[in-house]
Design a protein around this motif. Structure first.
Motif, short mmCIF file in Angstrom:
data_model
loop_
_atom_site.label_atom_id
_atom_site.label_comp_id
_atom_site.label_asym_id
_atom_site.label_seq_id
_atom_site.Cartn_x
_atom_site.Cartn_y
_atom_site.Cartn_z
N PRO A 150 -92.61 -58.99 45.78
CA PRO A 150 -91.11 -58.84 45.77
C PRO A 150 -90.86 -58.76 44.12
O PRO A 150 -89.89 -58.87 43.82
CB PRO A 150 -90.91 -60.21 46.31
N GLN A 289 -91.74 -56.73 54.96
CA GLN A 289 -90.77 -56.42 53.96
C GLN A 289 -90.98 -55.27 53.21
O GLN A 289 -90.00 -54.65 52.40
CB GLN A 289 -90.90 -57.66 53.15
N GLY A 315 -88.59 -54.21 57.95
CA GLY A 315 -88.07 -55.36 57.37
C GLY A 315 -86.43 -55.18 57.17
O GLY A 315 -85.59 -55.95 57.05
N SER A 316 -86.11 -53.64 56.88
CA SER A 316 -85.13 -53.25 56.70
C SER A 316 -84.69 -51.76 57.27
O SER A 316 -85.77 -51.05 57.85
CB SER A 316 -84.62 -53.07 55.15
N HIS A 363 -84.69 -62.44 58.97
CA HIS A 363 -84.93 -61.81 57.70
C HIS A 363 -84.99 -60.35 57.71
O HIS A 363 -85.84 -59.77 57.14
CB HIS A 363 -86.45 -62.24 57.30
N ARG A 424 -84.40 -55.21 47.76
CA ARG A 424 -84.87 -55.87 48.85
C ARG A 424 -86.50 -55.63 49.27
O ARG A 424 -87.02 -56.53 50.01
CB ARG A 424 -84.02 -55.49 50.01
#
Length: 434
Positions: A150, A289, A315-316, A363, A424
């Motif tokens: 991250p 993620q 994750g997205s 999340h 993100r």
């Protein structure tokens, strides 16, 4: 010739010019019958408007309401036909010859204009069903941790040998588990992935829409995604996600609806085969993620289906102009053909039901975009995005102004979605809005 763009003004301008010359020539040669020519033009334009309405709005044969550009060109072409036919009736041989040639040119000009608006066939190769995107040689997979980082944007130091632009090309991603007969995929490697010791990067899966000429190449050509990604990379010291554009259709007119069924095991291909290939063949980070899924139109529907169904993998998600749920074209029985008549399986595949079944999403991030003038799928976006928000996803929405259900919306929406996703996935420092 295969790489000649069918969307470029350089290609279209000469055809439009010849069409204009043809119209002037027919009018001059048959000027003594001016009222006939005017009547033919008015009648042709009226028939064109009626045809657009009947085919596009009543029969819904192309699954989306025609844009004003499409309606204008259909009417313009048939108006030209009307002029040519009126001139040819009882005309001399020269008038008939020029009128006949003009009809062909009018049809070509109109077809190219409609194609440019919709982005069906970006190149000659696409129009005849061939892939013209050259194969890509992937860098060797390096050793080291593949864990999600991250803080990569904060720790990243761009080296002196960083390329100015990314690189893309086609590659085969086999359906080892799904047995899905996919066409060649396209992979984009950002500048950061092309250096001697590249960092492990997050990955974005991007999907095209479905319809005439639909193929992975649409995303980079009609949607201009490569140039948009290079712009994002330039603003972020060479960093963007690696982008993989697989084929979720098998062929342009096929729509497996991102489920497993008679039309192809598209869901397993995307969520298992493609994901496994990414982790094996690319310098990619692992973990939910670090993996996102996106798409336009039918591809956008796939993005919300799979993103909601497999939150442990994705994750997205980015859904641009997606539908309320998977559906076949008008006149086809979605439940019968896509779900072997199993109504319960059809209901389970609907995004709203998936979101309700798997809530809460603690999340997961979701970005939804749609064209302001998209009368067919525009009303679906607030419904699905609100359902995602209520299910617990972190949701952002975008209305693309003065745009419909087209590749202009797709390109703008995907670029905005990727910019939104950058912090993100650790590739940009978070902002208050992010």
């Amino acid at each position: 010739m295969l790489e000649v763009s069918l969307l470029s003004v350089r290609t279209l301008a000469p055809v439009y010019t010849v069409a204009g010359i043809g119209l002037i020539a027919v009018t001059v040669l048959a000027r003594r019958r001016l009222w006939w020519l005017l009547g033919g033009a008015v009648l042709g334009a009226a028939v064109g408007a009626l045809l657009s309405w009947w085919v596009g709005d009543v029969l819904n044969l192309v699954d989306v309401s025609p844009s004003w550009v499409d309606r204008f060109w259909v009417s313009a072409v048939l108006a030209g036909f009307g002029v040519a036919i009126a001139a040819a009736i009882r005309g001399r041989w020269l008038v008939r010859l020029v009128a006949g040639i003009s009809v062909i040119v009018f049809a070509l000009a109109g077809g190219l204009a409609i194609n440019r608006d919709a982005g069906f066939y970006p190149t000659v190769a696409d129009a005849i069903g061939l892939s013209h995107v050259k194969p890509i040689a992937l860098p060797a997979v390096t050793s080291g941790s593949t864990a999600f980082r991250p803080d990569l944007a904060s720790s990243w130091q761009a080296p002196s040998d960083l390329p100015e632009k990314g690189r893309y090309g086609s590659i085969k991603i086999p359906g080892l588990v799904s047995k899905f007969a996919a066409r060649r995929a396209i992979v984009y490697l950002p500048p950061a992935a092309l250096i001697k010791n590249p960092p492990k990067l997050p990955v974005l899966i991007a999907l095209s829409g479905q319809g005439p000429g639909a193929a992975p190449a649409n995303v980079i050509e009609a949607g201009r995604l490569v140039s948009r990604l290079n712009t994002i990379a330039k603003a972020n010291r060479g960093l963007t996600p690696i982008v993989v554009i697989p084929d979720q259709l098998s062929r342009p007119t096929n729509n497996p609806m991102c489920v497993n069924g008679r039309l192809g095991n598209s869901s397993t291909y995307l969520s298992v085969d493609v994901v496994n290939w990414i982790h094996k063949k690319l310098n990619a980070q692992t973990g939910r993620q670090a993996l996102a899924i996106s798409g336009f139109s039918q591809g956008g529907t796939c993005a919300i289906q799979l993103g909601a169904e497999f939150p442990q993998k994705f994750g997205s998600l980015i859904d641009v102009s997606g539908q309320l749920g998977p559906v076949l074209d008008s006149g086809q029985d979605t439940v019968k053909l896509g779900f072997a008549g199993d109504k319960a399986a059809y209901e389970r595949a609907q995004p709203l039901n998936i979101l309700d079944r798997n809530r809460p999403y603690k999340h997961s991030n979701a970005f939804f975009a749609v064209g302001q003038d998209d009368s067919r799928y525009g009303p679906d976006m607030p419904v699905v995005s609100q359902a995602a928000r209520e299910a617990g996803m972190d949701v952002t929405t975008l209305i693309v102004p003065d745009s419909g259900h087209d590749w202009a919306t797709a390109g703008i929406g995907l670029q905005a979605g990727i910019t939104w996703i950058m912090p993100r996935v650790g590739l940009a420092n978070p902002t208050p809005e992010a």
